[in-house]
Motif scaffolding. Structure first.
Motif, PDB file in Angstrom:
ATOM      1  N   LEU A  26       0.822  -1.199   0.000  1.00 36.69           N
ATOM      2  CA  LEU A  26       0.000   0.000   0.000  1.00 36.69           C
ATOM      3  C   LEU A  26       0.863   1.260   0.000  1.00 36.69           C
ATOM      4  O   LEU A  26       0.594   2.217  -0.732  1.00 36.69           O
ATOM      5  CB  LEU A  26      -0.921  -0.011   1.227  1.00 36.69           C
ATOM      6  CG  LEU A  26      -1.915   1.128   1.362  1.00 36.69           C
ATOM      7  CD1 LEU A  26      -2.937   1.101   0.241  1.00 36.69           C
ATOM      8  CD2 LEU A  26      -2.609   1.040   2.721  1.00 36.69           C
ATOM      9  N   GLU A  27       1.928   1.232   0.794  1.00 29.85           N
ATOM     10  CA  GLU A  27       2.787   2.410   0.899  1.00 29.85           C
ATOM     11  C   GLU A  27       3.704   2.581  -0.303  1.00 29.85           C
ATOM     12  O   GLU A  27       3.809   3.677  -0.867  1.00 29.85           O
ATOM     13  CB  GLU A  27       3.627   2.344   2.173  1.00 29.85           C
ATOM     14  CG  GLU A  27       4.477   3.576   2.374  1.00 29.85           C
ATOM     15  CD  GLU A  27       5.138   3.643   3.737  1.00 29.85           C
ATOM     16  OE1 GLU A  27       5.778   4.672   4.010  1.00 29.85           O
ATOM     17  OE2 GLU A  27       5.033   2.685   4.534  1.00 29.85           O
ATOM     18  N   TYR A  28       4.377   1.528  -0.719  1.00 29.55           N
ATOM     19  CA  TYR A  28       5.423   1.668  -1.732  1.00 29.55           C
ATOM     20  C   TYR A  28       4.983   1.363  -3.160  1.00 29.55           C
ATOM     21  O   TYR A  28       5.490   1.981  -4.091  1.00 29.55           O
ATOM     22  CB  TYR A  28       6.637   0.819  -1.363  1.00 29.55           C
ATOM     23  CG  TYR A  28       7.284   1.315  -0.098  1.00 29.55           C
ATOM     24  CD1 TYR A  28       8.038   2.486  -0.097  1.00 29.55           C
ATOM     25  CD2 TYR A  28       7.107   0.645   1.106  1.00 29.55           C
ATOM     26  CE1 TYR A  28       8.614   2.974   1.063  1.00 29.55           C
ATOM     27  CE2 TYR A  28       7.690   1.116   2.273  1.00 29.55           C
ATOM     28  CZ  TYR A  28       8.430   2.285   2.249  1.00 29.55           C
ATOM     29  OH  TYR A  28       8.987   2.763   3.395  1.00 29.55           O
ATOM     30  N   ASN A  29       4.066   0.428  -3.350  1.00 31.98           N
ATOM     31  CA  ASN A  29       3.604   0.125  -4.700  1.00 31.98           C
ATOM     32  C   ASN A  29       2.451   1.037  -5.112  1.00 31.98           C
ATOM     33  O   ASN A  29       2.405   1.502  -6.238  1.00 31.98           O
ATOM     34  CB  ASN A  29       3.171  -1.330  -4.840  1.00 31.98           C
ATOM     35  CG  ASN A  29       4.342  -2.264  -4.822  1.00 31.98           C
ATOM     36  OD1 ASN A  29       4.723  -2.725  -3.760  1.00 31.98           O
ATOM     37  ND2 ASN A  29       4.924  -2.524  -5.969  1.00 31.98           N
ATOM     38  N   MET A  30       1.550   1.247  -4.180  1.00 33.49           N
ATOM     39  CA  MET A  30       0.375   2.046  -4.496  1.00 33.49           C
ATOM     40  C   MET A  30       0.574   3.525  -4.163  1.00 33.49           C
ATOM     41  O   MET A  30      -0.209   4.359  -4.591  1.00 33.49           O
ATOM     42  CB  MET A  30      -0.846   1.499  -3.749  1.00 33.49           C
ATOM     43  CG  MET A  30      -1.180   0.054  -4.118  1.00 33.49           C
ATOM     44  SD  MET A  30      -1.421  -0.205  -5.893  1.00 33.49           S
ATOM     45  CE  MET A  30      -2.894   0.756  -6.169  1.00 33.49           C
ATOM     46  N   ASP A  31       1.592   3.835  -3.387  1.00 30.17           N
ATOM     47  CA  ASP A  31       1.895   5.208  -2.993  1.00 30.17           C
ATOM     48  C   ASP A  31       0.707   5.864  -2.278  1.00 30.17           C
ATOM     49  O   ASP A  31       0.343   7.009  -2.550  1.00 30.17           O
ATOM     50  CB  ASP A  31       2.324   6.036  -4.205  1.00 30.17           C
ATOM     51  CG  ASP A  31       3.007   7.347  -3.805  1.00 30.17           C
ATOM     52  OD1 ASP A  31       3.596   7.402  -2.706  1.00 30.17           O
ATOM     53  OD2 ASP A  31       2.924   8.307  -4.591  1.00 30.17           O
ATOM     54  N   LEU A  32       0.102   5.094  -1.349  1.00 34.70           N
ATOM     55  CA  LEU A  32      -1.047   5.579  -0.585  1.00 34.70           C
ATOM     56  C   LEU A  32      -0.827   5.347   0.916  1.00 34.70           C
ATOM     57  O   LEU A  32      -1.628   4.688   1.584  1.00 34.70           O
ATOM     58  CB  LEU A  32      -2.324   4.870  -1.063  1.00 34.70           C
ATOM     59  CG  LEU A  32      -2.745   5.140  -2.504  1.00 34.70           C
ATOM     60  CD1 LEU A  32      -3.872   4.229  -2.932  1.00 34.70           C
ATOM     61  CD2 LEU A  32      -3.121   6.614  -2.690  1.00 34.70           C
ATOM     62  N   PRO A  33       0.236   5.915   1.463  1.00 35.09           N
ATOM     63  CA  PRO A  33       0.551   5.661   2.868  1.00 35.09           C
ATOM     64  C   PRO A  33      -0.469   6.236   3.852  1.00 35.09           C
ATOM     65  O   PRO A  33      -0.512   5.822   5.006  1.00 35.09           O
ATOM     66  CB  PRO A  33       1.923   6.324   3.051  1.00 35.09           C
ATOM     67  CG  PRO A  33       1.944   7.411   2.029  1.00 35.09           C
ATOM     68  CD  PRO A  33       1.191   6.842   0.846  1.00 35.09           C
ATOM     69  N   GLN A  34      -1.292   7.160   3.399  1.00 38.20           N
ATOM     70  CA  GLN A  34      -2.267   7.766   4.296  1.00 38.20           C
ATOM     71  C   GLN A  34      -3.324   6.775   4.785  1.00 38.20           C
ATOM     72  O   GLN A  34      -4.033   7.054   5.748  1.00 38.20           O
ATOM     73  CB  GLN A  34      -2.930   8.994   3.643  1.00 38.20           C
ATOM     74  CG  GLN A  34      -3.701   8.721   2.365  1.00 38.20           C
ATOM     75  CD  GLN A  34      -2.864   8.849   1.115  1.00 38.20           C
ATOM     76  OE1 GLN A  34      -1.727   8.388   1.063  1.00 38.20           O
ATOM     77  NE2 GLN A  34      -3.423   9.470   0.092  1.00 38.20           N
ATOM     78  N   TYR A  35      -3.396   5.592   4.163  1.00 39.89           N
ATOM     79  CA  TYR A  35      -4.389   4.596   4.567  1.00 39.89           C
ATOM     80  C   TYR A  35      -3.777   3.445   5.376  1.00 39.89           C
ATOM     81  O   TYR A  35      -4.464   2.482   5.702  1.00 39.89           O
ATOM     82  CB  TYR A  35      -5.126   4.058   3.337  1.00 39.89           C
ATOM     83  CG  TYR A  35      -5.726   5.177   2.514  1.00 39.89           C
ATOM     84  CD1 TYR A  35      -6.725   5.995   3.044  1.00 39.89           C
ATOM     85  CD2 TYR A  35      -5.276   5.450   1.230  1.00 39.89           C
ATOM     86  CE1 TYR A  35      -7.259   7.050   2.307  1.00 39.89           C
ATOM     87  CE2 TYR A  35      -5.807   6.491   0.492  1.00 39.89           C
ATOM     88  CZ  TYR A  35      -6.791   7.282   1.039  1.00 39.89           C
ATOM     89  OH  TYR A  35      -7.315   8.326   0.310  1.00 39.89           O
ATOM     90  N   LEU A  36      -2.512   3.552   5.693  1.00 42.30           N
ATOM     91  CA  LEU A  36      -1.832   2.486   6.432  1.00 42.30           C
ATOM     92  C   LEU A  36      -2.509   2.176   7.760  1.00 42.30           C
ATOM     93  O   LEU A  36      -2.699   1.007   8.102  1.00 42.30           O
ATOM     94  CB  LEU A  36      -0.361   2.849   6.671  1.00 42.30           C
ATOM     95  CG  LEU A  36       0.548   2.811   5.456  1.00 42.30           C
ATOM     96  CD1 LEU A  36       1.922   3.367   5.814  1.00 42.30           C
ATOM     97  CD2 LEU A  36       0.649   1.412   4.896  1.00 42.30           C
ATOM     98  N   GLN A  37      -2.853   3.204   8.504  1.00 40.38           N
ATOM     99  CA  GLN A  37      -3.452   2.994   9.827  1.00 40.38           C
ATOM    100  C   GLN A  37      -4.749   2.190   9.721  1.00 40.38           C
ATOM    101  O   GLN A  37      -4.972   1.252  10.488  1.00 40.38           O
ATOM    102  CB  GLN A  37      -3.712   4.336  10.516  1.00 40.38           C
ATOM    103  CG  GLN A  37      -4.268   4.192  11.923  1.00 40.38           C
ATOM    104  CD  GLN A  37      -3.289   3.530  12.879  1.00 40.38           C
ATOM    105  OE1 GLN A  37      -2.115   3.872  12.886  1.00 40.38           O
ATOM    106  NE2 GLN A  37      -3.767   2.600  13.680  1.00 40.38           N
TER     107      GLN A  37
END
Length: 92
Positions: A26-37
């Motif tokens: 999610l963070e590195y492939n999709m570049d959407l770290p804001q949804y990690l939590q």
């Protein structure tokens, strides 16, 4: 091999991915770290990821941005097709 390409390769069997691998994706492939939590809170692993709907992403994971939901659903659908293809090959 770039970092994201390498990770994409490692989890090409998304159905076997553990939740921490999905978080990395999610963070590195999709570049959407804001949804990690949210993904971590719900312990979304590979099998869970394959079952997510657009409604789940919006209501449960807080993915309010429709373009982000589209991006995620498109990639999840690619994984679903890949998974179906693998299962078809196994039956041959």
């Amino acid at each position: 091999m770039e970092k994201s390409t390498c990770i994409e390769y490692r989890i090409h069997r998304i159905d076997r991915a553990q939740f921490f691998q999905v978080l990395y994706w999610l963070e590195y492939n999709m570049d959407l770290p804001q949804y990690l939590q949210a993904f971590e809170t719900h312990s979304i692993d590979g099998l869970s990821l394959l079952k997510l709907t657009e409604e789940n992403l919006k209501e449960d994971c807080g993915v309010i941005n429709s373009l982000h939901r589209i991006k995620l659903i498109e990639r999840i659908n690619q994984y679903r097709v890949y998974q179906t293809d693998l299962e078809t090959i196994k039956q041959l």
